[in-house]
Design a protein around this motif. Structure first.
Motif, PDB file in Angstrom:
ATOM      1  N   SER A  72      -0.261   5.742  -1.240  1.00 61.19           N
ATOM      2  CA  SER A  72       0.679   5.107  -2.166  1.00 61.19           C
ATOM      3  C   SER A  72       2.094   5.269  -1.637  1.00 61.19           C
ATOM      4  N   THR A  74       6.415   3.286  -1.917  1.00 61.52           N
ATOM      5  CA  THR A  74       7.420   2.518  -2.635  1.00 61.52           C
ATOM      6  C   THR A  74       7.404   1.069  -2.160  1.00 61.52           C
ATOM      7  N   LYS A  75       8.011   0.203  -2.931  1.00 56.54           N
ATOM      8  CA  LYS A  75       8.073  -1.222  -2.589  1.00 56.54           C
ATOM      9  C   LYS A  75       9.381  -1.515  -1.865  1.00 56.54           C
ATOM     10  N   LEU A 108       4.539  -2.911   0.399  1.00 54.00           N
ATOM     11  CA  LEU A 108       4.447  -1.505   0.018  1.00 54.00           C
ATOM     12  C   LEU A 108       4.732  -0.663   1.248  1.00 54.00           C
TER      13      LEU A 108
END
Length: 138
Positions: A72, A74-75, A108
């Motif tokens: 996972s 950040t964008k 992402l």
């Protein structure tokens, strides 16, 4: 020297560092290391080991195929002037292009191995390294 000997440190790092389903095979004078991880940082650390063995990634005798799609992050928005941004197999302009992402597309950021390169994943599932200068975090 066999490629498994040349890249023994990298193979060991993959096996002991938390890469799942590590598979190593040699074909046509190219060593393939496959596996998966939920850590973009772990994938980046393998590229660091590779860079010690083959500075500037010039030998062309290794395919490091580690899937970090479970990681996972950040964008970021692709902030090129108007052209597409290349997504590469590894963090370097000599690495093969695995895809492209359009100007203003949101990607992402899985991890950042250094200031120049970011490991990114598109909504379409393309994963690879993009030049960080063209990414603006959302």
């Amino acid at each position: 020297m066999a490629l498994t000997d040349k890249y023994a440190e990298l193979i060991q790092a993959a096996k002991t560092g938390g890469i799942s389903n590590v598979q190593v095979r040699e074909q046509d004078n190219i060593l393939y290391i496959d596996g998966s991880t939920n850590s973009g940082a772990l994938k980046d650390s393998l590229w660091d080991v590779y860079n010690k063995i083959d500075p500037d990634y010039r030998a062309g005798d290794l395919v490091l195929n580690i899937d970090a799609s479970a990681a996972s992050g950040t964008k970021a928005t692709v902030s090129t002037e108007s052209s597409n941004l290349n997504i590469r197999k590894g963090p370097g302009t000599d690495q093969p292009v695995v895809g492209k992402t359009a100007h203003n597309e949101v990607v992402l950021i899985v991890s950042r191995p250094n200031e120049q390169w970011s490991l990114v994943r598109t909504d379409g599932g393309i994963e690879g390294y993009a030049y960080s200068q063209y990414l603006t975090q959302s």
